[in-house]
Design a protein around this motif. Structure first.
Motif, PDB file in Angstrom:
ATOM      1  N   PHE A 164      13.046  61.529  67.575  1.00  0.00           N
ATOM      2  CA  PHE A 164      11.604  61.624  67.751  1.00  0.00           C
ATOM      3  C   PHE A 164      10.944  60.266  67.560  1.00  0.00           C
ATOM      4  O   PHE A 164      11.445  59.419  66.813  1.00  0.00           O
ATOM      5  N   ALA A 165       9.792  60.065  68.201  1.00  0.00           N
ATOM      6  CA  ALA A 165       9.062  58.804  68.070  1.00  0.00           C
ATOM      7  C   ALA A 165       8.473  58.648  66.674  1.00  0.00           C
ATOM      8  O   ALA A 165       8.374  57.540  66.147  1.00  0.00           O
ATOM      9  N   HIS A 166       8.080  59.743  66.032  1.00  0.00           N
ATOM     10  CA  HIS A 166       7.534  59.709  64.676  1.00  0.00           C
ATOM     11  C   HIS A 166       8.574  60.292  63.734  1.00  0.00           C
ATOM     12  O   HIS A 166       9.151  61.347  64.006  1.00  0.00           O
ATOM     13  N   ARG A 167       8.765  59.607  62.615  1.00  0.00           N
ATOM     14  CA  ARG A 167       9.818  60.017  61.688  1.00  0.00           C
ATOM     15  C   ARG A 167       9.288  60.027  60.265  1.00  0.00           C
ATOM     16  O   ARG A 167       8.332  59.328  59.945  1.00  0.00           O
ATOM     17  N   ALA A 168       9.949  60.802  59.418  1.00  0.00           N
ATOM     18  CA  ALA A 168       9.569  60.845  58.007  1.00  0.00           C
ATOM     19  C   ALA A 168      10.800  61.142  57.164  1.00  0.00           C
ATOM     20  O   ALA A 168      11.722  61.827  57.611  1.00  0.00           O
ATOM     21  N   THR A 178       7.086  57.285  56.093  1.00  0.00           N
ATOM     22  CA  THR A 178       6.864  57.651  57.491  1.00  0.00           C
ATOM     23  C   THR A 178       6.905  56.399  58.352  1.00  0.00           C
ATOM     24  O   THR A 178       6.736  55.281  57.861  1.00  0.00           O
ATOM     25  N   GLY A 179       7.129  56.601  59.632  1.00  0.00           N
ATOM     26  CA  GLY A 179       7.148  55.470  60.540  1.00  0.00           C
ATOM     27  C   GLY A 179       7.285  55.914  61.971  1.00  0.00           C
ATOM     28  O   GLY A 179       7.418  57.106  62.264  1.00  0.00           O
ATOM     29  N   THR A 180       7.208  54.943  62.856  1.00  0.00           N
ATOM     30  CA  THR A 180       7.381  55.201  64.278  1.00  0.00           C
ATOM     31  C   THR A 180       8.450  54.271  64.815  1.00  0.00           C
ATOM     32  O   THR A 180       8.724  53.213  64.245  1.00  0.00           O
ATOM     33  N   VAL A 181       9.014  54.667  65.920  1.00  0.00           N
ATOM     34  CA  VAL A 181      10.056  53.878  66.563  1.00  0.00           C
ATOM     35  C   VAL A 181       9.436  52.606  67.138  1.00  0.00           C
ATOM     36  O   VAL A 181       8.362  52.637  67.723  1.00  0.00           O
ATOM     37  N   ARG A 182      10.126  51.501  66.937  1.00  0.00           N
ATOM     38  CA  ARG A 182       9.706  50.233  67.519  1.00  0.00           C
ATOM     39  C   ARG A 182      10.854  49.693  68.352  1.00  0.00           C
ATOM     40  O   ARG A 182      12.021  49.889  68.012  1.00  0.00           O
TER      41      ARG A 182
END
Length: 133
Positions: free
Chosen positions: A14-18, A46-50
């Motif tokens: 997923f693009a958003h992760r936790a 939490t974070g997002t894919v870069r």
């Protein structure tokens, strides 16, 4: 380790992760509550894919092990070729062949052998991974 592998290899990326961290059930539930509410919490990351490139970190002294890389040398020609290439450069600078030191363990904890041995194995690991894409 099984959980980490499963998360990396068998789950949807997923693009958003936790990640919720906790020492017990109550801490985990509190983290999930905070995550669900969108509230910042010390034990929730939490974070997002870069986009970016892969980086490798070569370990230092203390990671050396008797026979390290021996099975990889036997199983993967790419690993063996890279290992042999590094040894060909380093062996003339050492009193004994590096592969002999690694395979016997004799002197492997001496810095003069430890550092070249780790370097040879790590370069070979990098080349093996690169060969897999």
């Amino acid at each position: 380790m099984d959980v980490g592998w499963s998360l990396a290899a068998t789950r949807t990326a997923f693009a958003h992760r936790a990640v919720v961290l906790g020492a017990d059930r109550d801490a985990m539930l509190a983290g999930l509550d905070a995550l669900g509410a969108g509230t910042a919490a010390a034990h929730v990351v939490t974070g997002t894919v870069r986009s970016g490139r892969t980086a490798l970190l070569f370990t230092g002294q203390g990671a050396q092990r008797l026979g390290m890389g021996r099975e990889l040398r036997a199983a993967f020609p790419e690993f063996a070729a890279a290992f042999d290439e590094v040894c060909a450069v380093l062996d003339p600078l050492l009193d004994r062949p590096l592969a002999e030191v690694i395979d016997s363990g004799d002197g492997l904890d001496d810095t003069g052998y430890t550092q070249p041995a780790l370097f040879a194995v790590e370069v070979a690991l990098h080349r093996l991974l690169a060969s897999w894409g």
